[in-house]
Enzyme design. Structure first.
Site, PDB file in Angstrom:
ATOM      1  N   ILE A  13       0.866  -1.163   0.000  1.00 13.52           N
ATOM      2  CA  ILE A  13       0.000   0.000   0.000  1.00 13.52           C
ATOM      3  C   ILE A  13       0.915   1.229   0.000  1.00 13.52           C
ATOM      4  O   ILE A  13       1.769   1.381   0.875  1.00 13.52           O
ATOM      5  CB  ILE A  13      -0.925   0.026   1.227  1.00 13.52           C
ATOM      6  CG1 ILE A  13      -1.982  -1.080   1.122  1.00 13.52           C
ATOM      7  CG2 ILE A  13      -1.600   1.384   1.365  1.00 13.52           C
ATOM      8  CD1 ILE A  13      -3.003  -0.890   0.005  1.00 13.52           C
ATOM      9  N   GLY A  42       6.007  -5.843  -7.684  1.00 16.62           N
ATOM     10  CA  GLY A  42       5.345  -6.976  -8.322  1.00 16.62           C
ATOM     11  C   GLY A  42       3.996  -6.602  -8.883  1.00 16.62           C
ATOM     12  O   GLY A  42       3.672  -6.884 -10.046  1.00 16.62           O
ATOM     13  N   SER A  43       3.182  -5.969  -8.055  1.00 20.22           N
ATOM     14  CA  SER A  43       1.854  -5.547  -8.481  1.00 20.22           C
ATOM     15  C   SER A  43       1.934  -4.562  -9.632  1.00 20.22           C
ATOM     16  O   SER A  43       1.219  -4.696 -10.641  1.00 20.22           O
ATOM     17  CB  SER A  43       1.116  -4.925  -7.287  1.00 20.22           C
ATOM     18  OG  SER A  43      -0.077  -4.295  -7.701  1.00 20.22           O
ATOM     19  N   GLU A 225      18.075   9.320 -17.953  1.00 22.38           N
ATOM     20  CA  GLU A 225      17.814  10.151 -19.122  1.00 22.38           C
ATOM     21  C   GLU A 225      18.560   9.679 -20.364  1.00 22.38           C
ATOM     22  O   GLU A 225      18.195  10.039 -21.490  1.00 22.38           O
ATOM     23  CB  GLU A 225      18.184  11.606 -18.822  1.00 22.38           C
ATOM     24  CG  GLU A 225      17.286  12.253 -17.771  1.00 22.38           C
ATOM     25  CD  GLU A 225      17.625  13.712 -17.558  1.00 22.38           C
ATOM     26  OE1 GLU A 225      18.608  14.189 -18.178  1.00 22.38           O
ATOM     27  OE2 GLU A 225      16.917  14.369 -16.779  1.00 22.38           O
ATOM     28  N   GLY A 227      18.604   6.684 -21.388  1.00 21.74           N
ATOM     29  CA  GLY A 227      17.882   5.567 -21.964  1.00 21.74           C
ATOM     30  C   GLY A 227      18.293   4.238 -21.376  1.00 21.74           C
ATOM     31  O   GLY A 227      18.534   4.124 -20.170  1.00 21.74           O
ATOM     32  N   ASP A 248       5.585  12.488 -12.196  1.00 22.81           N
ATOM     33  CA  ASP A 248       5.819  11.568 -11.081  1.00 22.81           C
ATOM     34  C   ASP A 248       6.620  10.383 -11.604  1.00 22.81           C
ATOM     35  O   ASP A 248       6.136   9.628 -12.444  1.00 22.81           O
ATOM     36  CB  ASP A 248       4.468  11.096 -10.515  1.00 22.81           C
ATOM     37  CG  ASP A 248       4.602  10.212  -9.287  1.00 22.81           C
ATOM     38  OD1 ASP A 248       5.746   9.886  -8.893  1.00 22.81           O
ATOM     39  OD2 ASP A 248       3.565   9.838  -8.718  1.00 22.81           O
ATOM     40  N   ASP A 254       9.041   0.073 -12.988  1.00 20.02           N
ATOM     41  CA  ASP A 254       8.066  -1.017 -13.000  1.00 20.02           C
ATOM     42  C   ASP A 254       7.253  -0.993 -14.284  1.00 20.02           C
ATOM     43  O   ASP A 254       6.941  -2.041 -14.862  1.00 20.02           O
ATOM     44  CB  ASP A 254       7.137  -0.910 -11.796  1.00 20.02           C
ATOM     45  CG  ASP A 254       7.868  -1.051 -10.480  1.00 20.02           C
ATOM     46  OD1 ASP A 254       8.937  -1.694 -10.470  1.00 20.02           O
ATOM     47  OD2 ASP A 254       7.380  -0.530  -9.466  1.00 20.02           O
TER      48      ASP A 254
END
EC number: 2.7.1.15
Length: 306
Positions: A13, A42-43, A225, A227, A248, A254
């Site tokens: 959370i 993971g989520s 930046e 790459g 953000d 991920d």
């Protein structure tokens, strides 16, 4: 036919506070606003794989607490093809405190892994049959390493294509790396794993060669930046970092890893999947939140801008 992806990894959370700038040590700041949402590497990666067209089975673990109840509802709402969610009353649901600077889009994160670090051998054994059905397996290191090793062993024995995002830092031996098809460290982790200070494409190429010598088939090293460097062995390919109006950067890595595997599951080459994943991550940075949904046409627009 959508390719089948199994993602074993953390659920947290996230409690996110947006501030004008990041605080200095000992300083108190007033947030402009805050939000509580589902997260964890993971989520986040499983959701990105799902959104880029893969058939996704997500395996995670939560605590028997209020955050766990919120997490269970959240994960069920995502729409995974298969969801396996274990729980424990010994540890709290994983959680992360995140500060996001609205002036720079940079972030500071403190995470308590909680239940993520309590996955047992017996729990993974219950997932063997479903893991064996996957075409690709995606993992990170926000769970106890014993469980990560067990899942990788299952994938390796069944010739499943394995992608490992080796973050956060945990000790990985060469025997484990030799079972991984694609390793996706950032520059800091690549430096730690190889002893090469990774600061640009040339140093990343040297680090990639050491990772290959350790047994990893392919690697993609994230360079911010600059790459990404995709290493196919002797062949090295620079993957651009698409320009974005970042709001953000939480969860951008991920987004890249999840999209990479999602596109591989749909038949893309590793190069094409990495290009798509870079564009997907760029769009993700333009949204608030680690797994905020967006129209994939925005990704196609990024790709067409090259």
């Amino acid at each position: 036919m959508k390719g089948k992806v199994c993602v074993f990894g953390s659920f947290n959370i996230d409690v996110v506070a947006r501030v004008d700038r990041l605080p200095c040590p000992g300083e108190s700041l007033l947030a402009n606003n805050s939000v509580t949402s589902g997260g964890g590497k993971g989520s986040n990666q499983a959701i990105a794989s799902l959104r880029t067209g893969a058939n996704v089975h997500y395996i995670g673990k939560i605590g028997d607490d209020t955050f766990g109840q919120i997490g269970r509802r959240y994960l069920k709402s995502v729409g995974f093809n298969v969801l396996t969610l274990f729980s424990t009353n010994e540890k709290a649901t994983g959680n992360a405190l995140i500060y996001v600077s609205e002036s720079s889009a940079e972030n500071m994160i403190v995470a308590d892994p909680g239940a993520n670090m309590t996955v047992t051998e017996e729990e993974i054994n219950k997932c063997v049959a479903s893991i064996e059905c996957a075409d690709l397996l995606l993992l990170q290191l926000e769970n106890n390493l014993s469980a990560v090793r067990q899942v990788i062993d299952i994938g390796y024995k069944n010739d499943i294509f394995i992608v490992l995002n080796p973050i956060p830092r945990q000790p990985l031996d060469d025997a484990l790396l030799a079972k991984v098809n694609v390793l996706t460290p950032d520059a800091i982790e690549a430096s730690y794993m190889t002893g090469v200070k990774v600061i640009d494409l040339n140093s990343a190429a040297k680090a990639a060669d050491i990772l290959h010598a350790k047994g990893t088939q392919y690697s993609i090293i994230a360079l911010g930046e600059m790459g990404y460097l995709l290493s196919l062995g002797a062949e090295k390919i620079a993957i651009p970092n698409f320009k974005s109006q970042a709001k953000d950067t939480t969860g951008v890595a991920d987004a890249f890893n999840g999209a990479l595997v999602g596109r591989l599951a749909n038949g893309d080459s590793l190069k094409d999947a990495a290009m798509y994943a870079s564009a997907y991550a760029s769009v993700s940075a333009e949204k608030f939140g680690a797994s905020t949904p967006f129209d994939l046409s925005e990704v196609e627009e990024k790709l067409a801008s090259l």
